[in-house]
Design an enzyme around this catalytic site. Structure first.
Site, PDB file in Angstrom:
ATOM      1  N   SER A  64      12.280  -2.766 -34.058  1.00 51.42           N
ATOM      2  CA  SER A  64      13.992  -2.802 -33.017  1.00 51.42           C
ATOM      3  C   SER A  64      14.614  -4.562 -34.077  1.00 51.42           C
ATOM      4  O   SER A  64      15.696  -4.486 -34.251  1.00 51.42           O
ATOM      5  CB  SER A  64      13.566  -3.339 -32.057  1.00 51.42           C
ATOM      6  OG  SER A  64      12.883  -2.363 -31.295  1.00 51.42           O
ATOM      7  N   HIS A  80      18.155   3.271 -19.954  1.00 50.31           N
ATOM      8  CA  HIS A  80      19.304   1.958 -19.793  1.00 50.31           C
ATOM      9  C   HIS A  80      20.737   2.763 -19.680  1.00 50.31           C
ATOM     10  O   HIS A  80      21.684   2.231 -19.603  1.00 50.31           O
ATOM     11  CB  HIS A  80      19.331   1.632 -21.051  1.00 50.31           C
ATOM     12  CG  HIS A  80      18.254   1.063 -21.384  1.00 50.31           C
ATOM     13  ND1 HIS A  80      16.966   2.016 -22.547  1.00 50.31           N
ATOM     14  CD2 HIS A  80      18.169  -0.055 -21.875  1.00 50.31           C
ATOM     15  CE1 HIS A  80      16.577   0.987 -22.948  1.00 50.31           C
ATOM     16  NE2 HIS A  80      16.898  -0.343 -22.423  1.00 50.31           N
ATOM     17  N   CYS A 139      18.092  -0.716 -26.661  1.00 51.42           N
ATOM     18  CA  CYS A 139      17.302   1.044 -26.958  1.00 51.42           C
ATOM     19  C   CYS A 139      17.814   1.224 -27.579  1.00 51.42           C
ATOM     20  O   CYS A 139      18.309   1.494 -28.493  1.00 51.42           O
ATOM     21  CB  CYS A 139      18.790   1.596 -25.543  1.00 51.42           C
ATOM     22  SG  CYS A 139      19.219   3.207 -25.575  1.00 51.42           S
TER      23      CYS A 139
END
Lengths: 625, 365
Positions: free
Chosen positions: A322, A366, A379
């Site tokens: 991420s 989410h 997300c």
């Protein structure tokens, strides 16, 4: 009474006496002639031989240049090491000598005998080292008993000393005896066998400057090789001093925070690329190498599954996970495929076509997600869509503008380039075209993407400074014996990209929320006095069915170490006026939020501990922004 | 009872020469051993005691007329031969050689004594047997046996140096008595043959010494070491020498056996050619003077005694110096009055006593 006449009156005898007297004189004359030959004609020759008998030239090793941190804290130094050696000409009864020496120092005789046998290859006039680095107490014992230890001497040599122990060992590198192969190379032509040279990292890079110039003493020795007096001495010149950009406090804080975990931490000055901390764990003790590493110790280091000898800052290649999302976000914003307010619906799963499904780490989803939330809560679904709409070409281009996929040109060799996949790369590598599904997983930093911790830090610094990738540099200056700087660091821009302020603001704001707002993936690591911005990452090592955080935590106990996820965290601080960037990779550490972010937090705590907190930051903290 | 003429006719100058050489030797020994730290008495002090004893021996030997020796000569010779046999049977072995026996609490080296006894025995034989045209081969058989038997026994110990010296001394005396030219040629030829044949009888270490003498560099750390280091010491002395106690070869112990067989190297290093020539001159003088005493002796026995003693001094000096300066192979022969050692001192002084005795009795009939 003899009846014989006196010999004097016998003419024959008289002649014999004259002849024999002449013979005596003649032979004495031959002796005198020989003496004249030796002492008058041969005097220069024999005086020369006599000198060679009694005068020995001994090299005095130069202390290697010391290494300091940016504030002048001594990181690597030298200390006197005492070596107990044997002068072989002086040893008569080895057995007795070794039993005395062994008894004195409480050492097994066998060990001494082994060293003795091992050292037989040395030239005979060279002292044979029996015990290295024996310590002051043992040295004094040997000195006091030198009368009973004929042929034993104590040598003093400067030995590399590491006041901080294993700290930053990968940066300094280690020393080793110059090898036979090296001695044959022209670069080592001035070296003698037995001399220590830098084998890796800084010690190797700056070998020439750190080495110094050996001195020499002429000593008079007796037939047993024992030194009687010094005739002349040329003092050695110590090597040049190296001042690093490293900040010992940060280095120490980062290493302490990593505890015994494997991984890497890099701290960069975002405004010039100076490296403030450079951590690769696990590490090794460079002192082992300074004194000569044993076979067992070496095998232990090499066979360790966590690779203590690998410099993970430069050579560790990890999927960024991420932490790659900022790059994707900027690519998407700049190409116009999304705006900061573009929302996507996340219900925990993303479908590509009919048969491909990609999950968000959060099983429940989410809900409605915009860019800010997508970064703050990490997300995946938002990024799957944004990435897909932006396309791999734009993502790769943005990544390259952050210096990813290419070596930073760091000082030492051995750096890895990481990997930013492109269509052409895939064609060349696999002979197949690019699939959309690959774009999807690239968008969350998985798949083919790989980055080194140094690249991640450099990327984060570029986000913080508005788009400039600085060449990471480690040496601040090199100071010669006169105290003048022989070399000074000049910052070097590698890439400069003019990202739009709006896009940058959106990404930075979200990164700030990651740490400072409730619900951010790293909000547990927030600091009171400084707001820092960051992004967590969890890089899969193997594919698993569920990535749900709750389940993950439980699984930590049962998943074998080597299959656990890598934990990542990239960050910079202060959020509003960035000074430093910190990248953390904890190998098989689990989650970025729990394993990596606290390490960065510790670095910021150390960095901001003594700085007067800037008013701006105080106000923001107070207002709870 | 004590004859005053013993004092008035004594050759004091000769004794003074002997004492002078001994004094130089002791000073040299002091320098050679100055680096030794030893709790017991330093060797130069011991050598002083030996010198004192030596002077006493000279005095003792002078008191009795040497002609008494004539009657004793063969019993002395027989006794000494017996001792040599005893050495081989029950002697003490050290460093591969058996040279010593214990007699009444003293360590005695019969081979050294033989150097004197052979002089006495041959002097008696040669003084009683005269051949106008010199000794023929057959006539040489008896003196050859007198000389050869002890020499062989000594060689068996093995003590090549002393055996060689005994042969040299006896040979010199026989040569002086006269040997026919044809016999001499034959002896020389068979001597050469014996050298060739004798090579195979030599011990390994003796062969090595001879080989390394011919080429010291073939074993610079082993057998050649002595010769090489000694030549370095002598050569580096130069003309003026390095100065008393300043010779590095000796002071730093590079020179082996520097207070015994290689004492002269120490002297040569520290005093140079100048000192060496002086010492050489002194030695030459005492040998020539010895011959002079022989020439002027009253009887043949005395003459042969004096010749024998002169030959003993001469060969000792020449063999030792020749070895030290690399002209002759290393054979362990001490330099009279200069090398440390009680035995050497006693034999030398006994010889000198005999010499003095012969000179004294010239005036005393």
């Amino acid at each position: 009474m003899s009846l014989n006449p006196s010999p004097e009156e016998t003419p024959g005898l008289r002649r014999r006496f004259i002849i024999s007297s002449l013979l005596v004189v003649g032979i004495f004359f031959v002796l005198a002639l020989r003496l004249w030959y030796l002492q008058i004609l041969g005097v220069d020759h024999y005086r020369n031989l006599s000198e060679r008998n009694r005068i020995r030239h001994v090299a005095i090793r130069a202390p290697r240049g010391a290494i300091f941190d940016r504030h002048g804290i001594l990181l690597v130094d030298n200390r006197p090491a005492f070596t107990v050696s044997a002068l072989r000409q002086g040893v008569d009864d080895r057995k007795q000598l070794f039993s005395r020496l062994g008894g004195l120092l409480e050492i097994d005789n066998e060990q001494l005998e082994e060293r003795w046998q091992a050292g037989q290859g040395l030239p005979r006039y060279r002292p044979l080292p029996l015990l290295e680095d024996v310590g002051r107490q043992a040295m004094e014992k040997v000195q006091e008993n030198s009368v009973d230890l004929p042929g034993i001497m104590v040598e003093v040599k400067p030995l590399r000393d590491y006041p901080f122990g294993e700290m930053a060992a990968h940066l300094f590198g280690y020393l080793g005896e110059v090898t036979e192969d090296e001695l044959r190379q022209s670069a080592y032509s001035s070296y003698h066998s037995g001399e220590m040279v830098g084998k890796t990292a800084l010690e190797r890079m700056f070998e020439e400057k750190l080495r110094g110039t050996a001195g020499q003493k002429r000593i008079e020795v007796n037939v047993r090789g024992r030194e009687l007096r010094q005739l002349t001495t040329r003092n050695p010149l110590p090597g040049q001093r190296l001042y690093l950009t490293i900040d010992a406090r940060l280095q120490q804080a980062a290493e302490t925070a990593l505890t015994d975990k494997a991984g890497a931490v890099v701290v960069l000055d975002v405004n010039n690329g100076e490296v403030l901390a450079f951590v690769s764990k696990p590490t090794f003790d460079p002192a082992w190498f300074a004194r000569g590493v044993s076979g067992d110790e070496w095998r232990e280091l090499i066979n360790n599954p966590r690779h203590p000898m690998t410099n993970k800052v430069l050579r560790g290649q990890y999927p960024p996970g991420s932490t790659f999302k900022m790059v994707v976000a900027l690519a998407a914003l700049e190409t116009g495929s999304v705006t900061p307010s573009t929302t996507f619906q996340c219900n925990g799963i993303f479908k590509l076509g009919k048969s491909y499904e990609y999950r968000c780490w959060k099983k429940r989803g989410h809900g409605t997600v915009d860019l800010h939330k997508a970064i703050k809560e990490s997300c995946d679904v938002w990024f799957y869509q944004a990435g897909l709409e932006t396309g791999i070409d734009q993502i790769a281009s943005a990544a390259q503008r952050f210096g990813l996929g290419k070596k930073t040109g760091f000082l030492f060799g051995g750096e890895r380039s990481g990997l930013i996949p492109t269509r052409s790369w895939k064609k060349k590598r696999f002979g197949t075209s690019w699939y959309n599904g690959e774009t999807v997983i690239t968008s969350i930093g998985q798949g083919f993407v790989l980055a080194t911790p140094l690249q991640l830090a450099s990327m984060t610094a570029a986000i913080a400074n508005g788009g400039t990738v600085w060449k990471p540099q480690i040496v601040q200056k090199i100071v010669n014996l006169e105290g003048d700087a022989d070399w000074l660091l000049t910052p070097e821009k590698l890439i400069e990209t003019a990202w739009s302020e709006k896009s940058l603001q959106a990404v930075r704001g979200a990164m700030e929320s990651v740490v400072n707002d409730v619900g951010g993936t790293a909000w547990r690591s927030q600091l009171k006095n400084v707001r820092f911005a960051g992004k967590t990452g969890t890089a899969q090592v193997v594919k698993r069915k569920s990535d749900e955080e709750g389940e993950q935590a439980k699984d930590d106990e049962v998943i074998p170490y080597q299959y656990r996820d890598h934990a990542l965290f990239v960050s910079y601080a202060p959020a509003d006026k960035p000074q430093i960037a910190v990248a953390v990779v904890v190998e098989h550490g689990g989650h970025g939020s729990s394993a990596a972010a606290p390490v960065a937090k510790a670095v910021y705590e150390a960095y901001f501990a003594n700085t007067t907190v800037n008013n701006d930051t105080v106000r923001k903290v107070a207002s709870g922004d | 009872m004590f004859d005053r003429r013993l004092i008035t006719h004594f050759n004091w100058i000769y004794l003074l020469l002997i004492l002078l050489i001994s004094a130089i030797g002791i000073a040299n020994m002091f320098s050679a051993t100055s680096s030794w730290t030893t709790a017991v008495q330093p060797v130069y002090i011991k050598q002083l005691y030996w010198l004192g004893l030596g002077v006493l021996i000279v005095a003792l030997v002078c008191v009795f007329d040497y002609r008494h020796l004539e009657y004793l000569s063969f019993s002395l010779y027989g006794g000494n031969l017996l001792l040599l046999v005893l050495v081989l049977a029950i002697g003490k072995t050290s460093m591969g050689a058996t040279r010593w026996i214990s007699l009444a609490g003293f360590n005695v080296q019969p081979s050294e004594i033989m150097e004197i006894v052979i002089i006495i025995a041959l002097a008696r034989y040669l003084s009683e047997t005269e051949h106008l045209r010199g000794f023929s081969l057959r006539e040489l058989i008896i003196p050859g046996l007198i000389l050869g038997v002890p020499a062989l026994l000594i060689m068996k110990q093995p003590d090549l140096g002393t055996a060689l010296l005994v042969l040299c001394i006896g040979g010199t005396m026989a040569l002086f008595a006269g040997i026919r030219r044809s016999s001499l040629l034959f002896l020389a030829a068979s001597g050469l043959a014996a050298v060739g044949g004798g090579w195979f009888l030599l011990h390994d270490y003796q062969k090595r010494r001879i080989l390394t003498f011919l080429d010291p560099e073939r074993d610079p750390l082993g057998a050649g070491y002595h010769i090489i280091q000694s030549k370095i010491a002598v050569g580096s002395g130069g003309f003026k020498g390095l100065g008393f106690m300043k010779g590095t070869q000796s002071q730093l112990s590079f020179l082996p056996e520097r207070h015994t067989d290689f004492a002269f190297s120490v002297f040569a290093e520290e005093w140079g050619l100048a000192g060496c020539l002086l010492l050489l001159g002194l030695y030459c003088l005492i040998v020539l003077w010895g011959l002079h005493i022989a020439l002027r002796s009253n009887d043949r026995f005395g003459m042969y005694l004096a010749i024998g003693v002169s030959a003993m001094l001469f060969w000792h000096i020449v063999v030792n110096l020749g070895m030290v300066i690399g002209l002759l192979p290393v054979v362990g022969v001490p330099l009279p009055l200069f090398s440390y050692g009680g035995t050497s001192m006693i034999t030398t002084m006994t010889g000198i006593g005999i010499l003095m005795n012969v000179e004294l009795r010239r005036f005393m009939f």
